[in-house]
Design an enzyme around this catalytic site. Structure first.
Site, PDB file in Angstrom:
ATOM      1  N   GLU A  36      69.023  -4.675  19.743  1.00  0.00           N
ATOM      2  CA  GLU A  36      68.005  -5.501  19.104  1.00  0.00           C
ATOM      3  C   GLU A  36      67.165  -6.250  20.134  1.00  0.00           C
ATOM      4  O   GLU A  36      66.019  -6.590  19.877  1.00  0.00           O
ATOM      5  CB  GLU A  36      68.705  -6.500  18.170  1.00  0.00           C
ATOM      6  CG  GLU A  36      67.929  -6.761  16.891  1.00  0.00           C
ATOM      7  CD  GLU A  36      68.757  -7.537  15.887  1.00  0.00           C
ATOM      8  OE1 GLU A  36      69.553  -6.894  15.182  1.00  0.00           O
ATOM      9  OE2 GLU A  36      68.612  -8.756  15.808  1.00  0.00           O
ATOM     10  N   HIS A  53      89.477  12.063  23.526  1.00  0.00           N
ATOM     11  CA  HIS A  53      89.751  13.333  22.854  1.00  0.00           C
ATOM     12  C   HIS A  53      88.669  13.690  21.842  1.00  0.00           C
ATOM     13  O   HIS A  53      88.868  14.574  21.018  1.00  0.00           O
ATOM     14  CB  HIS A  53      91.133  13.265  22.191  1.00  0.00           C
ATOM     15  CG  HIS A  53      92.214  13.008  23.195  1.00  0.00           C
ATOM     16  ND1 HIS A  53      92.943  14.025  23.786  1.00  0.00           N
ATOM     17  CD2 HIS A  53      92.637  11.855  23.783  1.00  0.00           C
ATOM     18  CE1 HIS A  53      93.797  13.502  24.653  1.00  0.00           C
ATOM     19  NE2 HIS A  53      93.625  12.193  24.683  1.00  0.00           N
ATOM     20  N   LYS A  82      63.924  -6.444   6.530  1.00  0.00           N
ATOM     21  CA  LYS A  82      64.374  -7.520   5.635  1.00  0.00           C
ATOM     22  C   LYS A  82      63.306  -7.802   4.583  1.00  0.00           C
ATOM     23  O   LYS A  82      63.607  -8.002   3.405  1.00  0.00           O
ATOM     24  CB  LYS A  82      64.616  -8.803   6.428  1.00  0.00           C
ATOM     25  CG  LYS A  82      65.908  -8.856   7.214  1.00  0.00           C
ATOM     26  CD  LYS A  82      65.990 -10.223   7.894  1.00  0.00           C
ATOM     27  CE  LYS A  82      67.328 -10.504   8.499  1.00  0.00           C
ATOM     28  NZ  LYS A  82      67.423 -11.819   9.113  1.00  0.00           N
TER      29      LYS A  82
END
Ligand code: PA5
Length: 462
Positions: free
Chosen positions: A286, A312, A425
């Site tokens: 951000e 792995h 938002k």
């Protein structure tokens, strides 16, 4: 206070890394000059009062007041439910896990609910006995839809359990003057703590955002701040070549700007560090993922991997895949457990594992993976943090806040804003029918409606 952090930058030096991926001595000198200049620019913004995160470790009086409030809450309640998202949640989660997980300290049970997924949040809310739960709702802006929806649900539950005294079971953390949370605190007489206006969400873990829940859970916020203060002083006093913040900023800005690696992988070795990686991921993404004033973009995708588990699953890609990544390996120097592996009588070829601490294998895996990446000429920084105690964690988090700020300044962007998050938002609130946002809602619906269709839906049963 005995603190130790080890930063090993040897595997980014040209001398130690084949394939032209390492920094030459001249590049390193140039990087250090760039970082120093950027740090001075941030320091000027700090001196003018525009940026506040460097002050947080020194706000000891406020921290003591928060500890008193936390003690009061601990006497009255058995549980704390923290509502918040992004910078209002990730720092608390990181510290709680790093120091041993919720419940490792003698405090109250703290749960951080940072999602509105109904299948996550509603069961979490239901699981809390609301008569003995204090809700701490954290939103700096007070306008985050997710936290507001959570708060409404939590208030309904508090009212049901406590009737008219529900307000006593709620604490707000928000801007000192603005936003819906502050209005509510003033109107309803609810206890509220302030986030300094010049501290952004992802830089706010050492403000009341993190300190109140952490103190309630029994974390020593005094030691957390002391560690961060130590790092701040070290950063201010050390010469660039001996300064971990400036050295790291020189290196990371090189792999962002001069030899750009689109991906930055943190591989963590040590319980709790994966949550710290989540906190860092937000900080890095951000703060640095931005458009410059001239329209060009910059940024680096932060990725997380957990050692040894992800050896792995990810390391094959890291070793033989595209050379598009810079790696940071992070490990506690000292772990907690000392268990021994018994002699492996059933498998003679594995005899070397027996009669020695399990930690020896963990360490060997760490070294082995670093060695393998080195052989593949991947640039790699290795950081070892003394241990998962408050002071070390405070120092480590504060180190990354500074590195992120300095690298952002080197990149010619503002590491402290987040226009992209704000945009999302606003659209979400408009879609929910926010007053005065109908034009935005219509615009969004029109633009999505005019998309060329490319959808496949499959259903069983005809
Ligand atoms: O770092 C940031 O600024 C964001 O991630 C915010 O913390 C997040 O969006 C939540 O914002 P607020 O605390 O205003 O609810």
């Amino acid at each position: 206070m005995d603190l130790e952090l080890r930063f090993d930058f040897s595997l980014i030096l040209e001398k130690n890394l084949r394939g032209g991926e390492g920094l030459s001595a001249a590049q390193l000198r140039g990087g250090l000059r760039r970082a120093e200049k950027a740090a001075l620019a941030i320091a000027r913004r700090h001196a003018s009062g525009e940026i506040g995160f460097p002050d947080l470790p020194f706000r000891e009086k406020e921290a003591r007041a928060l500890c008193r409030e936390a003690a009061r809450l601990r006497e009255r309640f058995g549980h704390m439910l923290v509502l918040g998202i992004g910078g209002s949640a990730l720092g608390t989660k990181a510290v709680l896990e790093a120091v041993g997980g919720p419940g490792a300290r003698k405090g109250m049970a703290v749960t951080v609910a940072d999602n509105v997924d109904p299948d996550f949040f509603l069961p979490v809310l239901r699981a809390h006995p609301m008569k003995s739960t204090v809700v701490v709702a954290i939103s700096k802006s007070g306008t985050t839809a997710e936290t507001n929806a959570q708060l409404s649900l939590a208030i309904a539950a508090l009212k049901k359990a406590n009737g008219r005294s529900w307000r006593e079971s709620l604490v707000l953390v928000t801007d000192p003057e603005k936003g819906a949370f502050r209005k509510m605190a003033d109107a309803e007489g609810i206890t509220a703590f302030s986030v300094p206006p010049n501290v952004g969400g992802r830089f706010s873990v050492l403000s009341p955002v993190g300190l109140l829940p952490l103190a309630a859970s029994g974390v020593s916020v005094g030691r957390l701040l002391a560690g961060a203060r130590w790092m701040e002083t070290l950063f201010r006093e050390r010469e660039p070549a001996e300064n971990p913040v400036l050295f790291a900023s020189a290196v990371y800005s090189h792999y962002l700007l001069e030899n750009p690696k689109p991906v930055h992988v943190w591989m963590t070795y040590g319980r709790g560090l994966e949550r710290v990686a989540e906190w860092w991921q937000q900080l890095w993404a951000e703060s640095l993922g931005k458009r410059r004033p001239d329209g060009t973009s910059v940024g680096q995708t932060p990725a997380r991997a957990v050692g040894v588990t992800d050896q792995h699953s990810q390391v094959q890609l890291y070793q033989d895949g595209p050379p598009d990544k810079i790696y940071t390996f992070v490990k506690w120097m000292k772990g907690r457990e000392k268990g021994m592996v018994p002699p492996a009588g059933f498998a003679p070829e594995m005899a070397m594992l027996g009669r020695r601490p399990l930690r020896d294998l963990f360490e060997a895996e760490f070294e082995g993976t670093i060695g393998a990446l080195r052989n593949a000429a991947r640039p790699l920084v290795r950081i070892e943090v003394g241990s998962g105690d408050e002071a070390h964690v405070g120092a480590f988090l504060h180190f990354w806040e500074w590195v992120t700020a300095v690298v952002g300044e080197c990149a010619g962007i503002d590491p402290f804003d987040q226009p992209g998050v704000e945009e999302g938002k606003k659209i979400a609130r408009a879609l929910m029918g926010e007053k005065g946002a109908s034009a935005r809602r219509e615009r969004f619906i029109r633009s999505m409606g005019s998309r060329a269709p490319a959808e496949i839906r499959v259903r069983s049963g005809g």
